[in-house]
Design a protein around this motif. Structure first.
Motif, PDB file in Angstrom:
ATOM      1  N   ASP A   1       5.141   5.865  -7.110  1.00  0.00           N
ATOM      2  CA  ASP A   1       4.224   4.848  -7.607  1.00  0.00           C
ATOM      3  C   ASP A   1       2.865   5.511  -7.827  1.00  0.00           C
ATOM      4  OD1 ASP A   1       2.066   2.755  -7.368  1.00  0.00           O
ATOM      5  OD2 ASP A   1       3.825   1.455  -7.311  1.00  0.00           O
TER       6      ASP A   1
ATOM      7  N   ASP B   1       0.813  -1.220   0.000  1.00  0.00           N
ATOM      8  CA  ASP B   1       0.000   0.000   0.000  1.00  0.00           C
ATOM      9  C   ASP B   1       0.848   1.274   0.000  1.00  0.00           C
ATOM     10  OD1 ASP B   1      -2.571  -1.422   0.604  1.00  0.00           O
ATOM     11  OD2 ASP B   1      -1.520  -1.873   2.466  1.00  0.00           O
TER      12      ASP B   1
ATOM     13  N   ASP C   1      -0.066   4.366  -8.118  1.00  0.00           N
ATOM     14  CA  ASP C   1      -1.238   3.692  -7.569  1.00  0.00           C
ATOM     15  C   ASP C   1      -1.178   3.470  -6.063  1.00  0.00           C
ATOM     16  OD1 ASP C   1      -2.374   3.330 -10.184  1.00  0.00           O
ATOM     17  OD2 ASP C   1      -0.920   1.711 -10.498  1.00  0.00           O
ATOM     18  N   ARG C   2      -0.100   3.944  -5.427  1.00  0.00           N
ATOM     19  CA  ARG C   2       0.076   3.694  -4.007  1.00  0.00           C
ATOM     20  C   ARG C   2       0.533   4.969  -3.297  1.00  0.00           C
ATOM     21  NH1 ARG C   2       1.397  -0.689  -6.966  1.00  0.00           N
ATOM     22  NH2 ARG C   2       0.712  -2.753  -6.192  1.00  0.00           N
ATOM     23  N   TYR C   3       0.320   4.999  -1.995  1.00  0.00           N
ATOM     24  CA  TYR C   3       0.817   6.119  -1.205  1.00  0.00           C
ATOM     25  C   TYR C   3       2.336   6.136  -1.336  1.00  0.00           C
ATOM     26  CZ  TYR C   3       1.194   9.437   2.649  1.00  0.00           C
ATOM     27  OH  TYR C   3       1.443  10.552   3.414  1.00  0.00           O
ATOM     28  N   SER C   4       2.878   7.282  -1.774  1.00  0.00           N
ATOM     29  CA  SER C   4       4.294   7.341  -2.135  1.00  0.00           C
ATOM     30  C   SER C   4       5.045   8.349  -1.273  1.00  0.00           C
ATOM     31  CB  SER C   4       4.450   7.715  -3.612  1.00  0.00           C
ATOM     32  OG  SER C   4       3.983   6.662  -4.437  1.00  0.00           O
TER      33      SER C   4
END
Length: 280
Positions: free
Chosen positions: A76, A65, A78-81
Motif C-alpha cells: 500500500d 495504518d 500510503d500506509r506502513y506495509s
C-alpha cells in the motif's frame, strides 16, 4: 511511500549478505540492540490499526495504518506495509520452486504440515540445507524492499514442533537469524510471526523488531509478545474461533492495541466470507 526515505538499501546482484551464511546453531551472538533500536529501520506505528490482506490486496478502510500483504502483491503506497514470506515451508502451488534438497524428507517423501497438507516443511537441519533455502528466500526478502514494503514477516517459525524430532528449535532460529540480517541490510523491519513461547529468544538472538500474532487474545498469550515487543505487536483474530466476543477482546487490557478481526480465509471484500473489524 511515507517512510524510510533514503534509508533502504538493496544488495546488488542478488549477493547474500555477508554473515548471513553463518548459520550454525548457537553461532549468532545475542542481539543487544536491534536495527530498529539503532534507528536504521522504521517500526510499524505503535497502536496502529492493521489490516491483514494475505488473501488478496484491496483498498483498506480509511482508519487503517498498517497493511500486510503477500510478497507477490504490491505494498500500500500510503500506509506502513508488511510483506508476508512463508520462510519455513512451501506455499500452496509453489512446490516447483523448491529443489528436493531444501525439503524435509521422511522415508523418501517430503514431510507436509499436518494442518496444511499442501505445504511442505523446509529442511533447516544443516548449514548446507539452510544455505540452499537462503538462495531462494533471500531474493524474496530483497524483492519486498525493492517493491517498497517497510517490513517483512516470516511465517511458520515453529515447524520444528511438527517435524517429529527431525528439526530443532536451534535449526529454525539459525535460519531466522539469517533472514533478519538480510531484511535489515535491505532496510526492512523484521516481524516474528507467532511462536509466542520463543519470543524472548527470537528477539535477543535472531534480532526481530516486532511481532505479528494470530489469535493471541483467543489463546490468552498476548503477554508473551507484549512483554518482549511492547506496543509493537499486531494481533490478528479470526471470526470462526472466538472464545468470547470481539468487543470483549478489545476491552481486555491484555489485548494489543493493534488488533484486527478477519475471516479465516482472508477473503476479499464482496465475498460473503469477508470479515473486517477493528476496535476503533
Amino acid at each position: 511511500m511515507r517512510c524510510n526515505s533514503g534509508a533502504r538499501r538493496v544488495l546488488s546482484g542478488g549477493a547474500l549478505l555477508a554473515g548471513a551464511l553463518v548459520l550454525c546453531a548457537g553461532c549468532a551472538a545475542p542481539a543487544a540492540q536491534t536495527a530498529a533500536d539503532a534507528g536504521r529501520i522504521e517500526l510499524p506505528p505503535g497502536s496502529g490499526t492493521p489490516d491483514y490482506q494475505l488473501g488478496g490486496a484491496y483498498a483498506p478502510a480509511e482508519a487503517v495504518d498498517i497493511v500486510a500483504r503477500d510478497r507477490t502483491a504490491d505494498p500500500d503506497p500510503d500506509r506502513y506495509s508488511i510483506c508476508y514470506v512463508n520462510g519455513f515451508q512451501t506455499q500452496p502451488g509453489e512446490r516447483a520452486l523448491w529443489p528436493d534438497a531444501t525439503l524435509l524428507q521422511r522415508d523418501g517423501a517430503p514431510v507436509v504440515d499436518p494442518e496444511w497438507p499442501d505445504e511442505i516443511i523446509l529442511d533447516t537441519s544443516t548449514t548446507g540445507a539452510r544455505e540452499r533455502i537462503l538462495e531462494i528466500v533471500g531474493p524474496w526478502i530483497r524483492g519486498c524492499s525493492a517493491a517498497g514494503f517497510d517490513a517483512v514477516e516470516f511465517d511458520n517459525l515453529d515447524t520444528y514442533t511438527r517435524s517429529e524430532g527431525a528439526l530443532a528449535r536451534e535449526d529454525n532460529i539459525a535460519l531466522a537469524t539469517a533472514y533478519v540480517e538480510i531484511a535489515h541490510e535491505a532496510g526492512l523491519a523484521a516481524a516474528q510471526k507467532n511462536s509466542a513461547e520463543d519470543a524472548e529468544l527470537l528477539r535477543s538472538t535472531a534480532g526481530f523488531d516486532f511481532a505479528i500474532a494470530e489469535e493471541c487474545a483467543a489463546y490468552a498469550e498476548c503477554g508473551a509478545y507484549t512483554d518482549v515487543y511492547g506496543e509493537h505487536v499486531i494481533d490478528v483474530e479470526y471470526d470462526d474461533a472466538l472464545p468470547r466476543t470481539f468487543a470483549e477482546m478489545c476491552a481486555d487490557g491484555a489485548t494489543p492495541a493493534s488488533v484486527v478481526l478477519r475471516d479465516r480465509q482472508l477473503a476479499l471484500p464482496g465475498d460473503p466470507a469477508h470479515r473486517f473489524e477493528t476496535c476503533g
